[in-house]
Design an enzyme around this catalytic site. Structure first.
Site, PDB file in Angstrom:
ATOM      1  N   SER A 192       0.802  -1.226   0.000  1.00  0.00           N
ATOM      2  CA  SER A 192       0.000   0.000   0.000  1.00  0.00           C
ATOM      3  C   SER A 192       0.836   1.277   0.000  1.00  0.00           C
ATOM      4  O   SER A 192       0.320   2.339  -0.333  1.00  0.00           O
ATOM      5  CB  SER A 192      -0.937   0.012   1.220  1.00  0.00           C
ATOM      6  OG  SER A 192      -0.197  -0.064   2.430  1.00  0.00           O
ATOM      7  N   ASP A 251      -2.128   8.838   7.514  1.00  0.00           N
ATOM      8  CA  ASP A 251      -3.102   8.058   8.277  1.00  0.00           C
ATOM      9  C   ASP A 251      -2.358   7.195   9.289  1.00  0.00           C
ATOM     10  O   ASP A 251      -1.221   7.498   9.656  1.00  0.00           O
ATOM     11  CB  ASP A 251      -4.006   7.239   7.345  1.00  0.00           C
ATOM     12  CG  ASP A 251      -3.248   6.203   6.512  1.00  0.00           C
ATOM     13  OD1 ASP A 251      -2.053   5.958   6.801  1.00  0.00           O
ATOM     14  OD2 ASP A 251      -3.838   5.628   5.568  1.00  0.00           O
ATOM     15  N   HIS A 262       0.538   5.271   6.761  1.00  0.00           N
ATOM     16  CA  HIS A 262       1.191   5.769   5.546  1.00  0.00           C
ATOM     17  C   HIS A 262       1.635   7.226   5.663  1.00  0.00           C
ATOM     18  O   HIS A 262       0.966   8.028   6.318  1.00  0.00           O
ATOM     19  CB  HIS A 262       0.236   5.634   4.353  1.00  0.00           C
ATOM     20  CG  HIS A 262      -0.323   4.260   4.187  1.00  0.00           C
ATOM     21  ND1 HIS A 262      -1.557   3.897   4.685  1.00  0.00           N
ATOM     22  CD2 HIS A 262       0.195   3.158   3.601  1.00  0.00           C
ATOM     23  CE1 HIS A 262      -1.783   2.623   4.405  1.00  0.00           C
ATOM     24  NE2 HIS A 262      -0.735   2.153   3.747  1.00  0.00           N
TER      25      HIS A 262
END
Length: 364
Positions: A41, A327, A330
């Site tokens: 991600s 977040d 990340h």
């Protein structure tokens, strides 16, 4: 059409491409023909969007600062590989799930949120695309373009000029070893688990080499004990030293593996990007870089805004450029841009034995 328009595999000849980047800037000189990206991600740009997966970011406020809005990037804007692509003179690399036709001639991004080196990693999120399957997707791309290029010999000649960017391993800890519903923690201690991961990593990277990849950029793991999700588990708000120590053997083993590859694999060059050192530099010099918040997410809920990650249509912080974390897991675009720049043209502290710009210009 030739593969000289193809090859920066992030895991990067010099032509001038007419066009504009996403901000409308003038055309730039291409240092490499294309980039192929493998990862999770941190660099996914939409491959999970249409999967039955809980690991998605195709909704606001993700992409709030990205031209065009949410794409599946787990950031408010650019990822690290977006910045690298821009500095290489390339357009933003399309996700494998969306790439078609001539789009693949500048490369493809195969990264998938929740994916790991091990196939079982990330199963709590249901569907994801592990590294093994990402490589198979890359094989499918090669099948599509081989005849266009003239055949296997021509393909191999062109692939040898490309760069492959690989960033894997975070989920093998966060969404495997450190998860209570996985048994791996009972089967392996920290060094044993690092050995397992790097043994599998070795096989996957060798597979890419056997498919024709020669220029590799491999990113290490960051200081995962300092991300908001982990910080939120400690009332003191301090980094979890145990988690940071847990991942150190992985980084050490990866560097040893890449050194061995550089000796043992003919015609190949592997560069290591030291994400942990990059993170430490950003924290130690936060004010110089313009960061005032280094220990909580810009978007999230609970302690350190890391107990629940960014929810759909949640209002994020307004001063996003001052936050290191977007977040619970990340970094912000601001951090991704800095890391991309240092990986591209930084010194040996951050990119070893050479940076991406030097690798792109290297004649093998």
């Amino acid at each position: 059409m030739d593969l000289l328009r193809l090859c920066l595999v992030v895991v990067t000849l010099g032509v001038l491409v007419q066009g504009q980047d996403y901000e409308g800037n003038a055309a730039r000189r291409e240092l490499v023909p294309a980039m192929f990206i493998f990862g999770d991600s941190l660099i996914d740009n939409g491959n999970n969007n249409d999967l039955p997966s809980f690991a998605k970011a195709n909704y606001l406020p993700y992409g709030i600062d990205f031209n065009g809005g949410p794409t599946g990037r787990f950031s408010n804007g650019y990822t690290m590989v977006d910045q690298i692509a821009e500095m290489l003179g390339l357009p933003l690399i399309p996700a494998h799930s969306e790439a078609s036709g001539d789009q693949v001639m500048h490369g493809v991004n195969y990264a998938s949120a929740a994916a790991g080196i091990l196939d079982i990693t990330g199963r709590n999120f249901v569907t994801r695309i592990p590294f093994n399957q990402q490589i198979k997707n890359f094989e499918s791309t090669l099948d599509q373009i081989t005849n266009t290029l003239g055949g296997p010999v021509e393909l191999a000649q062109q692939l040898s000029k490309c760069i492959f960017f690989v960033g894997m391993g975070s989920n093998d800890y966060l969404n495997n070893y450190l998860m209570p519903n996985y048994n791996t923690r009972n089967q392996y201690d920290g060094p044993q688990y690092a050995d397992l991961l790097v043994t599998q990593y070795h096989q996957h990277l060798t597979s890419l080499y056997n498919l024709g990849a020669r220029k590799f950029v491999v990113a290490g793991l960051g200081r995962m004990g300092c991300i908001p999700s982990i910080l939120s588990q400690n009332p003191s708000g301090r980094c979890n030293d145990q988690v940071n120590l847990l991942v150190q053997p992985f980084n050490t083993n990866v560097k040893t593996m890449l050194n061995d590859f550089n000796t043992d694999l003919p015609g190949a060059k592997f560069t290591f990007i030291d994400i942990a050192r990059l993170f430490e530099d950003l924290v130690d010099n936060a004010g110089t870089y313009g960061f005032s918040v280094v220990d909580r997410g810009c978007c999230g809920i609970g302690r350190n805004r890391g107990q629940i990650t960014c929810l759909p249509f949640q209002t994020p912080c307004p001063n996003r450029d001052q936050y290191m974390f977007w977040d619970a897991f990340h970094p912000t675009e601001a951090v991704n841009v800095i890391m991309g720049k240092k990986a591209f043209n930084g010194d040996l502290r951050f990119a070893y034995p050479m940076n991406i710009e030097q690798l792109a210009n290297l004649q093998l």
